[in-house]
Design an enzyme around this catalytic site. Sequence first.
Site, PDB file in Angstrom:
ATOM      1  N   HIS A 193     -22.855 -14.460 -14.630  1.00 48.99           N
ATOM      2  CA  HIS A 193     -22.710 -13.292 -13.760  1.00 48.99           C
ATOM      3  C   HIS A 193     -23.226 -12.069 -14.503  1.00 48.99           C
ATOM      4  O   HIS A 193     -22.927 -11.870 -15.690  1.00 48.99           O
ATOM      5  CB  HIS A 193     -21.235 -13.137 -13.377  1.00 48.99           C
ATOM      6  CG  HIS A 193     -20.939 -11.862 -12.666  1.00 48.99           C
ATOM      7  ND1 HIS A 193     -21.724 -11.391 -11.643  1.00 48.99           N
ATOM      8  CD2 HIS A 193     -19.940 -10.954 -12.843  1.00 48.99           C
ATOM      9  CE1 HIS A 193     -21.226 -10.245 -11.222  1.00 48.99           C
ATOM     10  NE2 HIS A 193     -20.146  -9.961 -11.934  1.00 48.99           N
ATOM     11  N   ASN A 238     -24.752  -4.697 -11.370  1.00 48.68           N
ATOM     12  CA  ASN A 238     -23.817  -5.782 -11.033  1.00 48.68           C
ATOM     13  C   ASN A 238     -23.760  -5.922  -9.518  1.00 48.68           C
ATOM     14  O   ASN A 238     -23.181  -5.076  -8.840  1.00 48.68           O
ATOM     15  CB  ASN A 238     -22.440  -5.440 -11.622  1.00 48.68           C
ATOM     16  CG  ASN A 238     -21.373  -6.481 -11.298  1.00 48.68           C
ATOM     17  OD1 ASN A 238     -21.533  -7.285 -10.390  1.00 48.68           O
ATOM     18  ND2 ASN A 238     -20.281  -6.447 -12.039  1.00 48.68           N
ATOM     19  N   CYS A 242     -16.969 -11.500  -7.439  1.00 54.50           N
ATOM     20  CA  CYS A 242     -18.178 -11.828  -8.209  1.00 54.50           C
ATOM     21  C   CYS A 242     -18.334 -13.330  -8.417  1.00 54.50           C
ATOM     22  O   CYS A 242     -19.436 -13.810  -8.678  1.00 54.50           O
ATOM     23  CB  CYS A 242     -18.128 -11.124  -9.559  1.00 54.50           C
ATOM     24  SG  CYS A 242     -17.981  -9.338  -9.408  1.00 54.50           S
TER      25      CYS A 242
HETATM   26  C1  LIG Z   1     -17.195  -0.236 -17.898  1.00 57.94           C
HETATM   27  C2  LIG Z   1     -17.574  -0.465 -19.347  1.00 57.94           C
HETATM   28  C3  LIG Z   1     -19.090  -0.470 -19.504  1.00 57.94           C
HETATM   29  C4  LIG Z   1     -17.010   0.680 -20.174  1.00 57.94           C
HETATM   30  O1  LIG Z   1     -17.331   0.447 -21.524  1.00 57.94           O
HETATM   31  P1  LIG Z   1     -16.194   0.529 -22.627  1.00 57.94           P
HETATM   32  O2  LIG Z   1     -16.870   0.316 -23.893  1.00 57.94           O
HETATM   33  O3  LIG Z   1     -15.119  -0.446 -22.257  1.00 57.94           O
HETATM   34  O4  LIG Z   1     -15.724   2.010 -22.461  1.00 57.94           O
HETATM   35  P2  LIG Z   1     -14.238   2.602 -22.537  1.00 57.94           P
HETATM   36  O5  LIG Z   1     -13.665   2.628 -21.163  1.00 57.94           O
HETATM   37  O6  LIG Z   1     -13.469   1.902 -23.616  1.00 57.94           O
HETATM   38  O7  LIG Z   1     -14.546   4.064 -22.984  1.00 57.94           O
HETATM   39  C5  LIG Z   1     -15.178   4.328 -24.248  1.00 57.94           C
HETATM   40  C6  LIG Z   1     -15.537   5.810 -24.300  1.00 57.94           C
HETATM   41  O8  LIG Z   1     -16.614   6.062 -23.378  1.00 57.94           O
HETATM   42  C7  LIG Z   1     -16.210   7.091 -22.462  1.00 57.94           C
HETATM   43  N1  LIG Z   1     -16.795   6.774 -21.174  1.00 57.94           N
HETATM   44  C8  LIG Z   1     -16.267   6.002 -20.188  1.00 57.94           C
HETATM   45  N2  LIG Z   1     -17.122   5.951 -19.157  1.00 57.94           N
HETATM   46  C9  LIG Z   1     -18.192   6.693 -19.493  1.00 57.94           C
HETATM   47  C10 LIG Z   1     -19.399   6.988 -18.854  1.00 57.94           C
HETATM   48  N3  LIG Z   1     -19.705   6.541 -17.637  1.00 57.94           N
HETATM   49  N4  LIG Z   1     -20.296   7.756 -19.522  1.00 57.94           N
HETATM   50  C11 LIG Z   1     -20.041   8.231 -20.742  1.00 57.94           C
HETATM   51  N5  LIG Z   1     -18.905   7.978 -21.408  1.00 57.94           N
HETATM   52  C12 LIG Z   1     -17.992   7.210 -20.785  1.00 57.94           C
HETATM   53  C13 LIG Z   1     -14.712   7.077 -22.467  1.00 57.94           C
HETATM   54  O9  LIG Z   1     -14.197   8.308 -22.071  1.00 57.94           O
HETATM   55  C14 LIG Z   1     -14.399   6.730 -23.884  1.00 57.94           C
HETATM   56  O10 LIG Z   1     -14.528   7.903 -24.651  1.00 57.94           O
HETATM   57  P3  LIG Z   1     -13.583   8.167 -25.915  1.00 57.94           P
HETATM   58  O11 LIG Z   1     -13.894   7.066 -26.899  1.00 57.94           O
HETATM   59  O12 LIG Z   1     -14.011   9.521 -26.396  1.00 57.94           O
HETATM   60  O13 LIG Z   1     -12.188   8.100 -25.424  1.00 57.94           O
HETATM   61  C15 LIG Z   1     -16.995  -1.794 -19.855  1.00 57.94           C
HETATM   62  O14 LIG Z   1     -15.609  -1.712 -19.974  1.00 57.94           O
HETATM   63  C16 LIG Z   1     -17.315  -2.948 -18.973  1.00 57.94           C
HETATM   64  O15 LIG Z   1     -18.464  -3.312 -18.783  1.00 57.94           O
HETATM   65  N6  LIG Z   1     -16.265  -3.614 -18.454  1.00 57.94           N
HETATM   66  C17 LIG Z   1     -16.430  -4.783 -17.657  1.00 57.94           C
HETATM   67  C18 LIG Z   1     -17.084  -4.412 -16.390  1.00 57.94           C
HETATM   68  C19 LIG Z   1     -17.304  -5.574 -15.563  1.00 57.94           C
HETATM   69  O16 LIG Z   1     -17.812  -6.549 -16.035  1.00 57.94           O
HETATM   70  N7  LIG Z   1     -16.915  -5.455 -14.313  1.00 57.94           N
HETATM   71  C20 LIG Z   1     -17.162  -6.359 -13.345  1.00 57.94           C
HETATM   72  C21 LIG Z   1     -16.638  -7.673 -13.617  1.00 57.94           C
HETATM   73  S1  LIG Z   1     -17.093  -8.501 -12.248  1.00 57.94           S
END
Ligand SMILES: CC(C)(COP(=O)(O)OP(=O)(O)OC[C@H]1O[C@@H](n2cnc3c(N)ncnc32)[C@H](O)[C@@H]1OP(=O)(O)O)[C@@H](O)C(=O)NCCC(=O)NCCS
Length: 333
Positions: free
Chosen positions: A258, A289, A122
């Site tokens: 980004h 993204n 990225c």
């Molecule tokens: C991916 C992302 C949106 C997930 O959000 P988050 O708030 O971190 O979510 P978590 O993984 O902590 O999960 C939180 C809850 O949502 C749930 N969950 C995870 N993915 C899910 C989805 N697609 N739909 C619904 N629920 C989901 C989990 O099971 C968890 O449930 P729980 O609280 O009952 O255990 C976030 O971590 C993110 O944006 N990370 C960076 C991504 C990024 O920038 N990547 C590229 C960099 S170049």
Amino acid sequence: MTALKTASGAQHAALLGVGSYRPSRVVPNAEIVEAIDSSDEWIQQRSGIKQRRWATPEETVRMMAVEASRKALDAAGIDARQIECVIVATVSHMLQTPAVATLVAHDLGTDNAAAFDISAACAGFCHGVGMAADLVRGGSAGHVLVIGVERLSDLTDVGDRGTAFIFADGAGAAVVGPSETPGIGPVVWGSQGEHFDHIRQREDWRDVIASEKPRMPHLVMLGNPVFRWAAYAMAKVGQEALDRAGITADQLDVFVPHQANMRIIDALARSMKLPATVKIARDIAEMGNTSAASVPLALDRMIAEGQARSGETALLIAFGAGLAYAAQVVTVP
Ligand SMILES: CC(C)(COP(=O)(O)OP(=O)(O)OC[C@H]1O[C@@H](n2cnc3c(N)ncnc32)[C@H](O)[C@@H]1OP(=O)(O)O)[C@@H](O)C(=O)NCCC(=O)NCCS
């Protein structure tokens, strides 16, 4: 010892023009949630993404890169034959060698331009802009074309609820060339290989071939640690880019981070204490993204919509797998 001659180029370098390509197929959250246990509401709330674009078979990495480049050349008023170096930042050109940049240079009709790909995920476009500015100032190339292009839909496991809604396709390009005033500030860049596994392809190609059920080595991600790293560590990198360009947040007009997650964009703006007057790129809502393509896609949209005006000062910052990052302040072309 015989002394060698050295090259020297323009005193200053700048972005001369930007262009982009948005694939034709719009994919709403409703389509994504057909394959994963999720909802439109959750995706919008946790990532800010409403829809993304996934390329059709005809919209190849090569094709999208060429289309974005043609628009950047037009915007810059530069003939392709003036381009002496083509840098393509991508992780989704599916041939290990040769570089897709050689095909792009050929399609554009550059005259024997140096052409190579860089793999900085990225952060690739901002790496390319930093290198291009140095090439122009160092005398290695008169004009450089920097392209960020991805077809991450090829590398996305549509059944993985941690990544299926995030990654998308597109291309953006910029012409970097000589300038009478400094138009590209010093790059602040780095990597944290100890976090190599935070975002990566699941297997390497040898593991794929050796497997009983060969499958595409999709991208896998530890979403939460990546989120925390990006939201906090990257604010310092952005501030350092401002410091090294000799400006304060008050002198900034445009912020193009980004497009990884809307909440990361908001957290960065808050941590960097950007004034409310700074216009912030929020292309992620419509584009998801797009990795190396996200910064030039977002910048080009802001220029097209009159949000980023020629001569204004913009902070670019990008980060991702590696974990690699790069940031610089630029003058909007
Ligand atoms: C991916 C992302 C949106 C997930 O959000 P988050 O708030 O971190 O979510 P978590 O993984 O902590 O999960 C939180 C809850 O949502 C749930 N969950 C995870 N993915 C899910 C989805 N697609 N739909 C619904 N629920 C989901 C989990 O099971 C968890 O449930 P729980 O609280 O009952 O255990 C976030 O971590 C993110 O944006 N990370 C960076 C991504 C990024 O920038 N990547 C590229 C960099 S170049």
